[in-house]
Design a protein around this motif. Sequence first.
Motif, PDB file in Angstrom:
ATOM      1  N   TYR A  52       0.833  -1.207   0.000  1.00 54.35           N
ATOM      2  CA  TYR A  52       0.000   0.000   0.000  1.00 54.35           C
ATOM      3  C   TYR A  52       0.864   1.252   0.000  1.00 54.35           C
ATOM      4  O   TYR A  52       0.646   2.184  -0.782  1.00 54.35           O
ATOM      5  CB  TYR A  52      -0.930  -0.004   1.209  1.00 54.35           C
ATOM      6  CG  TYR A  52      -1.899   1.160   1.235  1.00 54.35           C
ATOM      7  CD1 TYR A  52      -3.179   1.026   0.698  1.00 54.35           C
ATOM      8  CD2 TYR A  52      -1.543   2.386   1.783  1.00 54.35           C
ATOM      9  CE1 TYR A  52      -4.071   2.090   0.711  1.00 54.35           C
ATOM     10  CE2 TYR A  52      -2.423   3.455   1.792  1.00 54.35           C
ATOM     11  CZ  TYR A  52      -3.694   3.294   1.263  1.00 54.35           C
ATOM     12  OH  TYR A  52      -4.564   4.354   1.261  1.00 54.35           O
ATOM     13  N   ARG A  56       1.250   4.206  -2.846  1.00 55.42           N
ATOM     14  CA  ARG A  56       1.035   5.621  -2.527  1.00 55.42           C
ATOM     15  C   ARG A  56       2.248   6.462  -2.933  1.00 55.42           C
ATOM     16  O   ARG A  56       2.097   7.551  -3.509  1.00 55.42           O
ATOM     17  CB  ARG A  56       0.779   5.778  -1.033  1.00 55.42           C
ATOM     18  CG  ARG A  56       0.580   7.227  -0.581  1.00 55.42           C
ATOM     19  CD  ARG A  56       0.351   7.306   0.908  1.00 55.42           C
ATOM     20  NE  ARG A  56       1.469   6.739   1.646  1.00 55.42           N
ATOM     21  CZ  ARG A  56       1.370   6.237   2.883  1.00 55.42           C
ATOM     22  NH1 ARG A  56       0.203   6.254   3.521  1.00 55.42           N
ATOM     23  NH2 ARG A  56       2.429   5.748   3.492  1.00 55.42           N
ATOM     24  N   LEU A  59       2.248   6.939  -6.731  1.00 51.08           N
ATOM     25  CA  LEU A  59       1.228   7.876  -7.192  1.00 51.08           C
ATOM     26  C   LEU A  59       1.553   9.305  -6.771  1.00 51.08           C
ATOM     27  O   LEU A  59       1.180  10.263  -7.460  1.00 51.08           O
ATOM     28  CB  LEU A  59      -0.141   7.459  -6.663  1.00 51.08           C
ATOM     29  CG  LEU A  59      -0.692   6.151  -7.251  1.00 51.08           C
ATOM     30  CD1 LEU A  59      -1.963   5.718  -6.522  1.00 51.08           C
ATOM     31  CD2 LEU A  59      -0.957   6.308  -8.746  1.00 51.08           C
ATOM     32  N   ALA A  60       2.266   9.458  -5.649  1.00 52.44           N
ATOM     33  CA  ALA A  60       2.683  10.796  -5.228  1.00 52.44           C
ATOM     34  C   ALA A  60       3.644  11.416  -6.232  1.00 52.44           C
ATOM     35  O   ALA A  60       3.772  12.647  -6.306  1.00 52.44           O
ATOM     36  CB  ALA A  60       3.331  10.740  -3.850  1.00 52.44           C
ATOM     37  N   GLU A 477      -7.314   9.798   2.661  1.00 51.34           N
ATOM     38  CA  GLU A 477      -6.119   9.746   1.818  1.00 51.34           C
ATOM     39  C   GLU A 477      -6.279   8.703   0.724  1.00 51.34           C
ATOM     40  O   GLU A 477      -5.843   8.914  -0.422  1.00 51.34           O
ATOM     41  CB  GLU A 477      -4.902   9.422   2.681  1.00 51.34           C
ATOM     42  CG  GLU A 477      -3.603   9.322   1.892  1.00 51.34           C
ATOM     43  CD  GLU A 477      -2.451   8.785   2.731  1.00 51.34           C
ATOM     44  OE1 GLU A 477      -1.473   9.527   2.917  1.00 51.34           O
ATOM     45  OE2 GLU A 477      -2.540   7.614   3.197  1.00 51.34           O
ATOM     46  N   PHE A 478      -6.911   7.577   1.055  1.00 51.33           N
ATOM     47  CA  PHE A 478      -7.131   6.536   0.051  1.00 51.33           C
ATOM     48  C   PHE A 478      -7.938   7.075  -1.124  1.00 51.33           C
ATOM     49  O   PHE A 478      -7.616   6.815  -2.288  1.00 51.33           O
ATOM     50  CB  PHE A 478      -7.838   5.334   0.683  1.00 51.33           C
ATOM     51  CG  PHE A 478      -8.354   4.336  -0.317  1.00 51.33           C
ATOM     52  CD1 PHE A 478      -7.493   3.505  -1.004  1.00 51.33           C
ATOM     53  CD2 PHE A 478      -9.709   4.248  -0.602  1.00 51.33           C
ATOM     54  CE1 PHE A 478      -7.958   2.600  -1.949  1.00 51.33           C
ATOM     55  CE2 PHE A 478     -10.190   3.346  -1.536  1.00 51.33           C
ATOM     56  CZ  PHE A 478      -9.316   2.514  -2.218  1.00 51.33           C
ATOM     57  N   GLN A 480      -8.071  10.067  -2.218  1.00 52.01           N
ATOM     58  CA  GLN A 480      -7.200  10.920  -3.027  1.00 52.01           C
ATOM     59  C   GLN A 480      -6.236  10.093  -3.872  1.00 52.01           C
ATOM     60  O   GLN A 480      -5.909  10.474  -5.005  1.00 52.01           O
ATOM     61  CB  GLN A 480      -6.425  11.881  -2.114  1.00 52.01           C
ATOM     62  CG  GLN A 480      -7.300  12.873  -1.366  1.00 52.01           C
ATOM     63  CD  GLN A 480      -8.234  13.638  -2.289  1.00 52.01           C
ATOM     64  OE1 GLN A 480      -7.830  14.155  -3.332  1.00 52.01           O
ATOM     65  NE2 GLN A 480      -9.503  13.694  -1.914  1.00 52.01           N
ATOM     66  N   MET A 481      -5.793   8.943  -3.348  1.00 55.79           N
ATOM     67  CA  MET A 481      -4.935   8.054  -4.136  1.00 55.79           C
ATOM     68  C   MET A 481      -5.663   7.541  -5.370  1.00 55.79           C
ATOM     69  O   MET A 481      -5.101   7.459  -6.464  1.00 55.79           O
ATOM     70  CB  MET A 481      -4.465   6.873  -3.279  1.00 55.79           C
ATOM     71  CG  MET A 481      -3.367   7.189  -2.303  1.00 55.79           C
ATOM     72  SD  MET A 481      -3.001   5.785  -1.206  1.00 55.79           S
ATOM     73  CE  MET A 481      -2.618   4.485  -2.393  1.00 55.79           C
ATOM     74  N   ALA A 484      -5.778  10.173  -7.876  1.00 52.71           N
ATOM     75  CA  ALA A 484      -4.458  10.349  -8.491  1.00 52.71           C
ATOM     76  C   ALA A 484      -4.206   9.280  -9.542  1.00 52.71           C
ATOM     77  O   ALA A 484      -3.636   9.556 -10.608  1.00 52.71           O
ATOM     78  CB  ALA A 484      -3.373  10.307  -7.421  1.00 52.71           C
ATOM     79  N   ALA A 485      -4.631   8.046  -9.264  1.00 49.12           N
ATOM     80  CA  ALA A 485      -4.445   6.955 -10.233  1.00 49.12           C
ATOM     81  C   ALA A 485      -5.253   7.206 -11.497  1.00 49.12           C
ATOM     82  O   ALA A 485      -4.810   6.890 -12.606  1.00 49.12           O
ATOM     83  CB  ALA A 485      -4.844   5.630  -9.607  1.00 49.12           C
TER      84      ALA A 485
END
Length: 496
Positions: A52, A56, A59-60, A477-478, A480-481, A484-485
């Motif tokens: 995980y 992250r 993706l950041a 946060e998930f 937002q991930m 982002a993906a």
Amino acid sequence: MARSAPMPERPAVPPYHDEGRDRFNAPAENPFKLVREEPVSTFSLDVDTASYAFVRASLARNVMPQPAAVRTEEMINYFRYDYAPPPNRDQPFSNAVSVFPSPFTAGRKLVRIGIRGYELQRATRPRANLVFLIDTSGSMQAPNKLSLVKQSLSMLLDQLDDRDRLAIVTYAGNAGVALPPAPASDKARIRAVLDNLEAGGSTAGAEGLRQAYALAEQSFDSAGVNRVILATDGDFNVGVTSTDELKGYIERERGKGVFLSVLGFGMGNYNDALMQALAQNGNGSASYIDTLGEARKVLVDEASGTLFPIAKDVKIQVEFNPATVAEYRLIGYETRMLNRDDFDNDKVDAGDVGAGQTVTALYEIVPVGGPRTISDLRYGSKPTVAAAGSSGEYGFVKIRYKLPKSDVSRLISAPIDRRAEARSFDAAPADARFATSVAAFAELLKGGRYSGTMTYDDVVRIANGARGQDPFGYRAEFVQMVRAAKSAPSLAKLGQ
């Protein structure tokens, strides 16, 4: 008087940099299986979360992770779920079973199996005999490596007290003892050792392991927890580098009562494959530390689960009922699969559950009469008649485990029946729906073979609707991930 010519300046040595050499094992995803041919599914429980955090971190950087980096069970188990606690430490965890319609494909269902470990109070927890084994090789020069290691282990130090002992071993071209075993209450001295560490040289990881285990055995506490904590990017390149040899050595040390946990750092030459192998054979967890926030989660908020096991060699075996289930597939756990006869064999190693941890497994099932993935053979056998009294059951789950100081396993079991079934997906427990959203996200990142009609937008919708209590913001946060993906360049695959 003649002046001597000035010495030419040495060219600056560029910092160590590597890219695209991250190494992951890539087992094939678990397929659907016919219940009448293979009704039993057996696997070792896994509480690792490294995948995980690596996803992250990728993706950041606006980079899609390579599919091999995505382990669905580690994505799911990154989150804590609100399962009922066990009554006491004699039965160290509870189990929760639920069944609900699958959002992946209409007509199929999901089975959620969850467990929650017994909480240890800080005042009554076992003593800890720890050895920090720190990679100080040249590959650790990056700011997100050795510098973050120092800060992370300093956080863990604050969770220890005068009951605990701590030593530090470092390794680069050679290995050496930076701090002999000392009371963990001597925090100023320990932090001074950490602060003075510098990176440079090759990576004699095997020799570092040998010295770390020797120090752990020197201070062995038969009534406490004895553990080596390895902090590295996994780049072993001096001495013994064979994964099989390293695994064999760690298994022998595990038999002496010294366990191994792994903290991974950095990106570019991160050897996840080796680190997973070491942690799995060392009766410990593998975590990936990409930020100070992740260090705080693993080493402060969840320190009891990271350090103190409440059950070891935890195995799950599910037998599906051919009268009600035609096909099934286990979602994730590809690196944790066991043979059917391993379940009852107490000599077979399996996963561990730490204090207060929750662990979740999901199956997707095709009920009899539902949308099949495997067609019947023309000359195949007829469906098996269900056992008397089991027509209302989808299956039966058994969990086998050992207490930390025992070599004899115990068994708990529960039916998977219609009493645990929700009529609609929206009526399923919120935690089950959130875990499903994480599983769907992982499936999409891996290529979408089993994600059905799910999209990133569906994942966001389900996750937002099932977020529940989120005191640390991990679930937000998930979401937002996932977003982002959705916007990350689809062809920019790290390491490809």
